[in-house]
Write an enzyme that holds these catalytic residues in place. Structure first.
Site, PDB file in Angstrom:
ATOM      1  N   GLN A  17       1.131  -0.752   0.235  1.00  0.00           N
ATOM      2  CA  GLN A  17       0.072   0.105  -0.311  1.00  0.00           C
ATOM      3  C   GLN A  17       1.102   1.587   0.448  1.00  0.00           C
ATOM      4  O   GLN A  17       2.322   1.123   0.029  1.00  0.00           O
ATOM      5  CB  GLN A  17      -1.229   0.308   1.257  1.00  0.00           C
ATOM      6  N   LYS A  18      -0.177   2.061  -0.291  1.00  0.00           N
ATOM      7  CA  LYS A  18       0.913   3.711  -0.825  1.00  0.00           C
ATOM      8  C   LYS A  18       1.595   3.612   0.522  1.00  0.00           C
ATOM      9  O   LYS A  18       3.139   4.445   0.669  1.00  0.00           O
ATOM     10  CB  LYS A  18       0.599   4.737  -1.260  1.00  0.00           C
TER      11      LYS A  18
END
Ligand code: GDP
Ligand code: MG
Lengths: 185, 188
Positions: free
Chosen positions: A70-71
């Site tokens: 995830q970012k």
């Protein structure tokens, strides 16, 4: 962990290989890792940290690290670069164009990392079972793989759901790493 | 940290020291209260041939309150007695999985050393460096390894001596011991 009694000691000079699996979230990293280890893949939740497997493959001791993509946690990836022998970059071949562009950018910025300089690079063009999936040739093009001069690389189309080509890919990267290690000896 | 009374402070137990141990320790080498870093969520054992989970323990899924964790309590909290079916001694390859949560501050360098003994003799030592752990992360580690074939006599010896198979698990944060657990194993 490790409850069962093992009477035989591990060989002192057992070779150890460290493989880091990265890629955008939802690419299929955790599913691949579980699949190649014969685990149930029906209940996988997003990885909120790391997921490590230590196992023996072709006579080597393998440590495979799957780190969440995830970012918000990509900035932590760099904490796992040290001593990496192989990088497995997993791509959702049916992802949106803007995500594939993200994917290209993240990959190329990793390749600039000094601590990953010696690593072999395997690209898994995953989710080939989906009808909307791009072929591995198209992924090769979109990710601009031909421009990579700094790493041994190889791309292979695969599916974590059917299991197709997963072991072939792992075999490639382990053999590539092993041949480099032998050359150094 | 200052270097006062080096030998008496439990914080000074190092990985190098525990890697030299040849028998289980008499005592716990650090207080329970030192673990402000991790919480175990799950432990399981898989027989790799059948891929079946043959043992599993899970922490009840209540949220961890890192600020007000109850770290008091006695040594029974860190001593586990496992009883396994004798079948366990016939597995060829097993996978042991540990799932743990990490505190909001994260950990720079996390390492686990586990020493297994039978009748006071070292059988196996695990030494795994997790390194960096992401703040508030949940992490999983599975170690897959083969077990040697045991003779009938060896199996019998282990069955006949419940509590003679012991392990010490040491957990280090930045090379400082923060947790020490003990386990004993019986087969029946
Ligand atoms: N159809 C298909 N779905 C997949 C494949 N690999 C993973 N998935 C699905 O993609 C989602 C994300 O997978 P996960 O392993 O969690 O991705 P990660 O974030 O990269 O670890 C899950 O719903 C998986 O079931 C594949 O090869 N084919
Ligand atoms: Mg994942």
């Amino acid at each position: 962990m490790g409850l069962l009694t093992v009477l035989k000691k591990l060989k002192q000079k057992e070779k150890e290989i460290r493989i880091l699996m990265l890629g955008l979230d939802n690419a299929g990293k955790t599913t691949i890792l579980k699949r190649i280890n014969g685990e149930d893949i029906s209940t996988i939740s997003p990885t909120l940290g790391f997921n490590i497997k230590t196992l023996v493959h072709n006579g080597y001791k393998l440590n495979i690290w799957d780190v969440g993509g995830q970012k918000s946690i990509r900035s932590y990836w760099r904490n796992y670069f040290e001593q990496t022998d192989g990088l497995v970059w997993v791509v959702d071949s049916a992802d949106r164009p803007d995500r594939l562009e993200d994917c290209r950018r993240e990959l190329h910025s990793l390749l600039l990392e000094e601590r990953l300089a010696g690593a072999s690079l395997l690209i898994f063009a995953n989710k080939q079972d989906l009808s909307g999936a791009l072929s591995y040739e198209q992924i090769e093009e979109l990710l601009d793989l031909r421009s990579i001069q700094t790493h041994h690389w190889h791309i292979i189309g695969c599916s974590a759901v059917t299991g197709a080509n997963l072991l072939a890919g792992m075999d490639w990267i382990v053999s590539d790493i092993a041949s480099r290690i032998y050359m150094l000896e | 940290m200052a270097n006062k009374s080096k030998s008496t402070r439990p914080q000074n137990v190092t990985p190098e020291m525990v890697l030299k141990y040849t028998k289980p320790t008499d005592k716990f080498l650090c207080p329970l209260s030192l673990n402000k870093y991790i919480e175990f969520l799950e432990f399981r054992i898989r027989d790799m041939e059948s891929s079946k989970v043959v043992f599993e323990v899970k922490r009840p899924s209540v949220e961890i309150n890192w600020k007000e964790r109850d770290l008091s309590g006695g040594d029974e909290l860190r001593t586990i007695a496992y009883t396994f079916p004798v079948d366990f001694l016939s597995y060829k390859t097993v996978g042991t999985t540990l799932v743990f949560a990490v505190c909001p501050e994260g950990i720079q360098n996390f390492r686990m050393i586990e020493r297994h003994y039978f009748k006071g003799k070292l059988l196996k030592s695990f030494d795994f460096t997790f390194g960096y752990c992401i703040p508030n992360s949940v992490n999983t580690w599975e170690a897959v390894y083969s077990l040697p074939e045991l003779t009938e006599k060896q199996v019998q010896e282990m069955v006949d001596n419940p509590g003679s198979t012991l392990s010490d698990s040491f957990y280090f944060v930045d090379d400082r011991l923060i947790m020490h657990n003990k386990a004993s194993y019986s087969y029946s």
